[in-house]
Write an enzyme that holds these catalytic residues in place. Structure first.
Site, mmCIF file in Angstrom:
data_model
loop_
_atom_site.group_PDB
_atom_site.id
_atom_site.type_symbol
_atom_site.label_atom_id
_atom_site.label_comp_id
_atom_site.label_asym_id
_atom_site.label_seq_id
_atom_site.Cartn_x
_atom_site.Cartn_y
_atom_site.Cartn_z
ATOM 1 N N ASP A 19 0.810 -1.223 0.000
ATOM 2 C CA ASP A 19 0.000 0.000 0.000
ATOM 3 C C ASP A 19 0.847 1.280 0.000
ATOM 4 O O ASP A 19 0.645 2.171 0.838
ATOM 5 C CB ASP A 19 -0.916 0.025 1.236
ATOM 6 C CG ASP A 19 -1.750 -1.238 1.391
ATOM 7 O OD1 ASP A 19 -2.138 -1.825 0.370
ATOM 8 O OD2 ASP A 19 -2.018 -1.618 2.555
ATOM 9 N N GLU A 226 -11.308 0.166 -3.766
ATOM 10 C CA GLU A 226 -10.545 0.729 -2.635
ATOM 11 C C GLU A 226 -9.315 1.435 -3.178
ATOM 12 O O GLU A 226 -9.072 1.464 -4.381
ATOM 13 C CB GLU A 226 -10.142 -0.370 -1.650
ATOM 14 C CG GLU A 226 -9.201 -1.409 -2.246
ATOM 15 C CD GLU A 226 -8.900 -2.582 -1.306
ATOM 16 O OE1 GLU A 226 -9.450 -2.661 -0.189
ATOM 17 O OE2 GLU A 226 -8.100 -3.455 -1.728
HETATM 18 O O1 FUB Z 1 -3.328 -3.592 3.343
HETATM 19 C C1 FUB Z 1 -4.660 -3.764 3.765
HETATM 20 C C2 FUB Z 1 -5.620 -3.412 2.675
HETATM 21 O O2 FUB Z 1 -5.352 -4.206 1.528
HETATM 22 C C3 FUB Z 1 -5.515 -2.007 2.169
HETATM 23 O O3 FUB Z 1 -6.066 -1.047 3.019
HETATM 24 C C4 FUB Z 1 -6.188 -2.162 0.864
HETATM 25 O O4 FUB Z 1 -6.059 -1.092 0.004
HETATM 26 C C5 FUB Z 1 -5.556 -3.430 0.354
HETATM 27 O O5 FUB Z 1 -4.306 -3.205 -0.245
#
Ligand code: FUB
Length: 327
Positions: A19, A226
């Site tokens: 991330d 996301e």
């Molecule tokens: O790393 C945890 C979660 O997985 C992140 O918040 C999302 O964007 C995905 O990458």
């Protein structure tokens, strides 16, 4: 001596990182990643496998130098409101200070967004005692416009709980929209001058297709899932994000930082591992995509590594698709 970084290779290998939010601060590239841990939690759609506890800040003097790990910058035990799952963070510089924005589950297991501050881009960061009032869901990303107004973008489906906030309050068993209804968009709020609160009520961003119609929830190749990121290139705002279940980074453009954004195409084809998450940064007159994949761990969803690749625009401002494995 640490090895020089290479495009499309992990920028560090002594810890797992994911991330990445990349920024240029004080003339260097600073990367704010999640810090993935080696544990045996069950993998599920709720994201229990992403059980991270702290953040490390990384930096690079150049894209052909080595990457420095500045050590632990913030731990969940030092965040009074947070219980667990320190997911994707971002950082910003304003008012002579560095701000780290991060999501975590609060003591009621609800994802909220927090802020921590430091005098240095590498931390350590001191957390505010409470989460940002009115904040929810995950994946905060902050964009500061040329007029110095700061916007925070956030939201993630499934484990990120965005579906549960459609009424404005948390409904634990709420489901997403029907396949033919407009998909849920990311959320944006302008930040107050001190960067610690929302100036106004957060608003949902609309992402539309080539006919100006909202992208629908069943359009999993293009709908928002996301990991929002906003950057500006030649006066146009670019919103890029993960499509989640179809594992792509895609984008749309707008003439306003709050949208609506018109869908344009794919930036990054699927990587090894379920999640994909990125940031885009200009550094020394070139543009770079920072992303992660799970190749170093042999494909473990919760053990990812940050990588980067050069990002190129076409003459019309569209972004050239990157295949991280050069197929
Ligand atoms: O790393 C945890 C979660 O997985 C992140 O918040 C999302 O964007 C995905 O990458």
């Amino acid at each position: 001596m640490t090895k020089p970084v290479q495009p499309n290779e992990p920028i560090v290998t002594h810890i797992y990182t994911a991330d990445p939010s990349a920024h240029v601060f004080e003339g260097k590239l600073y990367i704010y990643p999640s810090h993935d841990l080696d544990h045996e939690n069950t993998s599920n759609d709720n994201g229990d496998q992403y059980d991270m506890e702290d953040y490390h800040v990384l930096s690079m003097d150049g894209v052909d130098g080595s990457c420095v790990d500045h050590g632990e910058a913030l731990h969940v035990k030092d965040v009074p409101w947070a219980k667990k799952q320190m997911w994707a963070p971002d950082a910003a510089f304003k008012n002579g200070k560095y701000y780290l924005f991060f999501p975590a589950r609060d003591h009621d297991d609800i994802f909220r967004l927090g802020v921590a501050t430091s005098s240095s881009p590498s931390g350590p960061f001191a957390a505010e005692p409470d989460y940002i009032p009115g904040s929810f869901s995950i994946d905060p990303a902050v964009f500061i416009d040329d007029d110095n107004r700061a916007y925070i973008y956030f939201g993630g489906l499934w484990g990120g709980q965005l579906e549960k906030w459609q009424t404005g309050s948390f409904i634990a068993d709420a489901e997403g929209p029907a396949d033919n209804a407009p998909a849920l968009g990311p959320i944006v709020a302008e930040l107050s001058n001190d960067m610690l609160t929302f100036k106004d009520q957060p608003q949902e961003i609309s992402i539309v297709d080539e006919h100006g119609e909202p992208i629908v929830a069943g359009d999993e190749e293009r709908r928002y899932f996301e990991g929002p990121w906003v950057h500006k290139y030649n006066s146009t705002y670019y919103l890029s994000y993960s499509t989640g279940s179809t594992h792509k980074i895609v984008y749309g453009t707008s003439q306003s930082p709050t949208g609506p954004f018109a869908y344009k195409g794919t930036i990054l084809t699927p990587v090894l591992g379920w999640t994909t998450h990125h940031s885009i940064v200009e550094f020394q007159d070139k543009w770079y995509l920072f992303y992660h994949d799970s190749s170093l761990s042999g494909g473990a969803d919760n053990k990812r590594s940050v990588k980067f690749a050069e990002l190129k625009y076409n003459e019309d401002g569209t972004i050239q698709t990157i295949d991280p494995y050069g197929k």
